[in-house]
Design a protein around this motif. Sequence first.
Motif, mmCIF file in Angstrom:
data_model
loop_
_atom_site.group_PDB
_atom_site.id
_atom_site.type_symbol
_atom_site.label_atom_id
_atom_site.label_comp_id
_atom_site.label_asym_id
_atom_site.label_seq_id
_atom_site.Cartn_x
_atom_site.Cartn_y
_atom_site.Cartn_z
ATOM 1 N N ILE A 1 40.607 43.853 29.525
ATOM 2 C CA ILE A 1 41.847 43.406 28.837
ATOM 3 C C ILE A 1 43.178 44.287 29.172
ATOM 4 O O ILE A 1 42.935 45.457 29.007
ATOM 5 N N ARG A 2 44.145 43.488 29.293
ATOM 6 C CA ARG A 2 45.350 44.119 29.485
ATOM 7 C C ARG A 2 46.275 43.699 28.636
ATOM 8 O O ARG A 2 46.307 42.642 28.166
ATOM 9 N N PHE A 3 47.499 44.532 28.417
ATOM 10 C CA PHE A 3 48.396 44.238 27.386
ATOM 11 C C PHE A 3 49.557 44.119 28.337
ATOM 12 O O PHE A 3 50.218 45.146 29.228
ATOM 13 N N ARG B 1 51.733 29.935 25.054
ATOM 14 C CA ARG B 1 51.081 29.343 24.036
ATOM 15 C C ARG B 1 50.206 28.204 24.717
ATOM 16 O O ARG B 1 49.145 27.948 24.215
ATOM 17 N N THR B 2 50.916 27.224 25.473
ATOM 18 C CA THR B 2 50.141 26.226 26.141
ATOM 19 C C THR B 2 49.137 26.591 27.036
ATOM 20 O O THR B 2 47.916 26.120 26.890
ATOM 21 N N ALA B 3 49.140 27.635 27.471
ATOM 22 C CA ALA B 3 48.030 28.260 28.364
ATOM 23 C C ALA B 3 46.956 29.035 27.554
ATOM 24 O O ALA B 3 45.733 28.718 27.838
ATOM 25 N N ILE B 4 47.178 29.619 26.337
ATOM 26 C CA ILE B 4 46.395 30.182 25.532
ATOM 27 C C ILE B 4 45.401 28.913 24.946
ATOM 28 O O ILE B 4 44.250 29.060 24.842
ATOM 29 N N LYS B 5 46.218 27.836 24.573
ATOM 30 C CA LYS B 5 45.616 26.567 23.737
ATOM 31 C C LYS B 5 44.665 26.017 24.723
ATOM 32 O O LYS B 5 43.402 25.636 24.237
ATOM 33 N N SER B 6 44.922 25.778 25.814
ATOM 34 C CA SER B 6 44.346 24.897 26.793
ATOM 35 C C SER B 6 43.418 25.821 27.783
ATOM 36 O O SER B 6 42.704 25.269 28.538
ATOM 37 N N CYS B 7 43.364 27.074 27.506
ATOM 38 C CA CYS B 7 42.512 27.839 28.531
ATOM 39 C C CYS B 7 42.789 27.540 29.883
ATOM 40 O O CYS B 7 41.644 27.561 30.617
ATOM 41 N N ARG B 8 44.003 27.623 30.260
ATOM 42 C CA ARG B 8 44.500 27.676 31.526
ATOM 43 C C ARG B 8 45.140 28.755 32.195
ATOM 44 O O ARG B 8 45.760 29.691 31.479
ATOM 45 N N LYS B 9 44.783 29.141 33.311
ATOM 46 C CA LYS B 9 45.244 30.240 34.026
ATOM 47 C C LYS B 9 46.792 30.384 34.052
ATOM 48 O O LYS B 9 47.427 29.261 34.004
ATOM 49 N N LEU B 10 47.197 31.766 34.235
ATOM 50 C CA LEU B 10 48.801 31.820 34.274
ATOM 51 C C LEU B 10 49.285 32.743 35.255
ATOM 52 O O LEU B 10 48.816 33.767 35.309
ATOM 53 N N LEU C 1 51.613 40.193 25.606
ATOM 54 C CA LEU C 1 50.738 39.137 25.969
ATOM 55 C C LEU C 1 49.431 39.919 25.948
ATOM 56 O O LEU C 1 49.371 40.880 26.906
ATOM 57 N N VAL C 2 48.264 39.416 25.252
ATOM 58 C CA VAL C 2 46.912 40.091 25.688
ATOM 59 C C VAL C 2 46.060 39.048 26.590
ATOM 60 O O VAL C 2 46.080 37.956 26.588
ATOM 61 N N ALA C 3 45.786 39.767 27.779
ATOM 62 C CA ALA C 3 45.099 38.605 28.798
ATOM 63 C C ALA C 3 43.998 39.430 29.635
ATOM 64 O O ALA C 3 44.000 40.828 29.584
ATOM 65 N N ALA C 4 43.165 38.776 30.210
ATOM 66 C CA ALA C 4 42.294 39.361 30.890
ATOM 67 C C ALA C 4 42.558 38.998 32.725
ATOM 68 O O ALA C 4 43.335 37.822 33.028
ATOM 69 N N PRO C 5 42.298 40.146 33.438
ATOM 70 C CA PRO C 5 42.566 39.815 35.011
ATOM 71 C C PRO C 5 41.985 38.436 35.303
ATOM 72 O O PRO C 5 40.810 38.347 34.902
ATOM 73 N N ASP C 6 42.372 37.834 36.297
ATOM 74 C CA ASP C 6 42.014 36.579 36.858
ATOM 75 C C ASP C 6 40.478 37.193 37.592
ATOM 76 O O ASP C 6 40.266 37.990 38.320
ATOM 77 N N VAL D 1 46.518 35.618 35.577
ATOM 78 C CA VAL D 1 45.509 36.377 34.132
ATOM 79 C C VAL D 1 45.003 35.060 33.619
ATOM 80 O O VAL D 1 45.567 33.868 33.801
ATOM 81 N N ARG D 2 44.169 35.230 32.589
ATOM 82 C CA ARG D 2 43.438 34.628 31.591
ATOM 83 C C ARG D 2 44.038 34.945 30.355
ATOM 84 O O ARG D 2 43.545 35.843 29.679
ATOM 85 N N PRO D 3 45.122 34.209 29.666
ATOM 86 C CA PRO D 3 45.808 34.630 28.447
ATOM 87 C C PRO D 3 45.100 34.360 27.384
ATOM 88 O O PRO D 3 44.125 33.480 26.982
#
Length: 324
Positions: free
Chosen positions: A203-205, A148-157, A187-192, A174-176
């Motif tokens: 987009i990957r699941f 959640r922190t990564a999603i809210k702050s738009c930080r890579k994970l 988790l729905v995320a885009a590859p870095d 990824v970019r969550p």
Amino acid sequence: MIQLALEMQAARGGLTLTDIEQRFGVSRRTAIRMRDAVLAAFPNADEVPSNDRSKRWRLDGAGARALSPTTADELAALETAAALFQRENLPDQADLLRGIGSRLKASMAADLMRRVEPDLAALAEAEGLALRAGPRPAIPNSLFATLRTAIKSCRKLSFSYAGRVKGQTETRTVRPLGFLYGHRHYLVAAPDGDGPAGADGAIRFFSLPQISRPKLLEQGFERDPGFDLRQLVAHNFGVFEEPPQDICWKFSAEAAAIARQFEFHPGQTVETLADGSLLVRFRAGGLLEMAWHLMCWGDAVEVLAPDALKALLPAERPVWPALP
């Protein structure tokens, strides 16, 4: 009118006439009358400046809140939703809802709470949840907090991701973008990479139980403002990414009444035939997940299209009724 006043008070950017139409399912003229009624009842309501051409109205102050105190039904609904999250092994979300309920109770006047408590106790005894048979994914509570922190702050994970083959683990960056809940949680995320996340369709699941050792990175990313999670999954029956196909199922006359109670896909159309059977048509991908679902209907459903879905179902299936 009270509900509209509350929503005009809660909307930081104000409500447009279109918002009122969609929220309450009314015509334009009715939306205008509703807005005018609220403006007449609350003189402190005013028009909110905006950058678009649509006019917006907002109600300031706490005047509307006093007209609609918290009810036992609302508190019970929060607890029911929390119990659903708990049942689906999402305890973090359950705790958040219960926290909202506790804050609502704490903000209520003592005499109102004394009147609500007996009704709340009665509803708690009267409402229950059936336990769903079968396994549930095991997900650590701490994982949601990091994601959640990564999603809210738009930080890579970055995290370790266990493959389906035993012993295979890969490190992913990824970019969550969000979560998708279902029989399995993802988790729905885009590859870095470069460019806004979600803009290029890559987009990957990632199955949450297969994620371990998540680590927030210092690098941020840009989220595509046009990315819409609901639109992303609208053309799929589940989470498996496949090109959409034209789907047609035929439910027997004996099962038709129950089949009508289900929405198998948001874009479905239904047709009742002369013999009482029911045709359900929609366009989506995810044939394997469709086959898994259709098995619970036993021999009461026939796949008319596509042939690839027919091939996934066994020739012999349980005799209807297969649903409890």
